[in-house]
Enzyme design. Sequence first.
Site, PDB file in Angstrom:
ATOM      1  N   CYS A 243       0.804  -1.232   0.000  1.00 17.32           N
ATOM      2  CA  CYS A 243       0.000   0.000   0.000  1.00 17.32           C
ATOM      3  C   CYS A 243       0.830   1.272   0.000  1.00 17.32           C
ATOM      4  O   CYS A 243       0.276   2.366  -0.015  1.00 17.32           O
ATOM      5  CB  CYS A 243      -0.951  -0.025   1.188  1.00 17.32           C
ATOM      6  N   HIS A 383      -2.268   8.241   6.217  1.00 13.35           N
ATOM      7  CA  HIS A 383      -2.518   6.875   5.726  1.00 13.35           C
ATOM      8  C   HIS A 383      -3.821   6.363   6.341  1.00 13.35           C
ATOM      9  O   HIS A 383      -4.675   5.832   5.644  1.00 13.35           O
ATOM     10  CB  HIS A 383      -1.348   5.980   6.108  1.00 13.35           C
ATOM     11  N   GLU A 394       0.542   5.934  13.594  1.00 11.47           N
ATOM     12  CA  GLU A 394       0.812   7.049  12.690  1.00 11.47           C
ATOM     13  C   GLU A 394       0.706   8.383  13.414  1.00 11.47           C
ATOM     14  O   GLU A 394       1.553   9.270  13.243  1.00 11.47           O
ATOM     15  CB  GLU A 394      -0.150   7.014  11.504  1.00 11.47           C
ATOM     16  N   LYS A 414      -9.401   7.765   3.054  1.00  8.73           N
ATOM     17  CA  LYS A 414      -9.919   6.395   3.060  1.00  8.73           C
ATOM     18  C   LYS A 414     -11.248   6.264   3.788  1.00  8.73           C
ATOM     19  O   LYS A 414     -11.957   5.270   3.598  1.00  8.73           O
ATOM     20  CB  LYS A 414      -8.888   5.450   3.684  1.00  8.73           C
ATOM     21  N   HIS A 419      -9.672   1.726   1.196  1.00  6.94           N
ATOM     22  CA  HIS A 419      -8.225   1.617   1.039  1.00  6.94           C
ATOM     23  C   HIS A 419      -7.911   1.062  -0.337  1.00  6.94           C
ATOM     24  O   HIS A 419      -8.145  -0.108  -0.617  1.00  6.94           O
ATOM     25  CB  HIS A 419      -7.685   0.694   2.134  1.00  6.94           C
ATOM     26  N   PHE A 478       2.382  -3.357   3.938  1.00  6.88           N
ATOM     27  CA  PHE A 478       2.814  -4.631   4.490  1.00  6.88           C
ATOM     28  C   PHE A 478       4.307  -4.824   4.177  1.00  6.88           C
ATOM     29  O   PHE A 478       4.761  -4.538   3.061  1.00  6.88           O
ATOM     30  CB  PHE A 478       2.027  -5.784   3.867  1.00  6.88           C
TER      31      PHE A 478
END
Length: 492
Positions: A243, A383, A394, A414, A419, A478
């Site tokens: 991502c 994010h 975050e 998002k 996402h 990831f």
Amino acid sequence: MAGIAGTCPLGALLRNKVSESNGNSVVHYEGLRLQQKMQIPSPTSMPSHHISASSARCRTIKAMASPTVAAPKREKDPKKRVVITGMGLVSVFGSDIDTFYNKLLEGESGISLIDRFDASSFSVRFGGQIRNFSSEGYIDGKNDRRLDDCWRYCIVAGKRALDDANLGEQVLNTMDKTRIGVLVGSGMGGLTAFSNGVEALIQKGYKKITPFFIPYSITNMGSALLAIDTGLMGPNYSISTACATANYCFYAAANHIRRGEADIMVVGGTEAAIMPTGVGGFIACRALSQRNEDPKKASRPWDKDRDGFVMGEGSGVLVMETLESATKRGARIVAEYLGGAITCDAHHMTDPRSDGLGVSSCISKSLEDAGVSPEEVNYVNAHATSTLAGDLAEVNAIKKVFKDTTELKMNATKSMIGHGLGAAGGLEAIATIKAINTGWLHPSINQDNLEASVTIDTVPNVKKQHEVNVGISNSFGFGGHNSVVVFAPFRP
């Protein structure tokens, strides 16, 4: 997606079983059936400050980016200054930039029940599914029927970005195409093409596999097809960092331009994973929200009732160009790319570092690359995927870099579009640039019960007028991949 992993019990599946013998440990990752020998000093011989509280696998690294001593210096050379001259997208709100951003400003949710396939037996039955997509005028009918949606979205978004930059076919034919490159990445690639190929193999045998199986599955094909269609012969490849993909592409493309290897780069991310394998795979990770009874309320970053992220899809592409090139051809400049950075948590496949060091150092390095002090930044497109651990990690990292957050605003795109995985950074870069252009920040919706530790203004539920001085856009993936890009209004 490191940020999305907060609730993912993959961490539990992959939790190390450590058997100690003479100061050595054998670490078994049972979830992947992969065994790896590691040399780890015994607890009695290792200083305690070398082990984090959460796990022996996550070393506490004390080195942080040193504070800026002198006033940061921004790039002045027009051959190295990188400006944005075009934007294109495919999204749950359609393929028009203004419509996309207006829907965001209105706080409209694009999340709905999936009907592309029968998801009635799935524990998660909703997502940011794109409907009524048309490639007319961008892809010929024969190829359109063959292509995986991932590449259809890429080609349409890329060509729309070129058109937006006044780089249509007639103009391109007058230019040196060896100086124009394409770098559009994908986290998953042609997942439908791949799944169909495997199904054909299992059910009918290898002779029934389509010859397009490999070409339409591999992640580089978006950049390749866009270049084939437009004749662009400059740097061309893809990056796949889950991502964080699109931001990695922006960072790499800008560096090609700064090194003099290209004058123009067509850059972004694309993804089309809302199909059985994609949805089923993320359900297996237990990373998704299961709020089937109210999908539009499912993506709720920083809210105490968040329960996972919502899958989205689409493509977001920018045209990045040297200031010299843009000036020579009289291009409309919509923003300036000041810099970026990429780092790795080096911690876990899906979980973010609890100390936030990977993210905070990435933000600091991006500002250093951009020639920007933390005090100049007043907007963060976060994010913020809506997972338990990721959202707070975050925020904690942002607080480490920006000591005074009273003037700082951050929002979560998002919350409305889901996402977009490898496309997320591309769509969010466009949202960031539109915030710079319009002076309005879209809301983070579903902010009903904000976490007490989130003391930064998240623009809850209603848009806010805000003049962006410098904005950053965060994307994490990831594998512990962190990426931050820095945009600002263009000032000659």
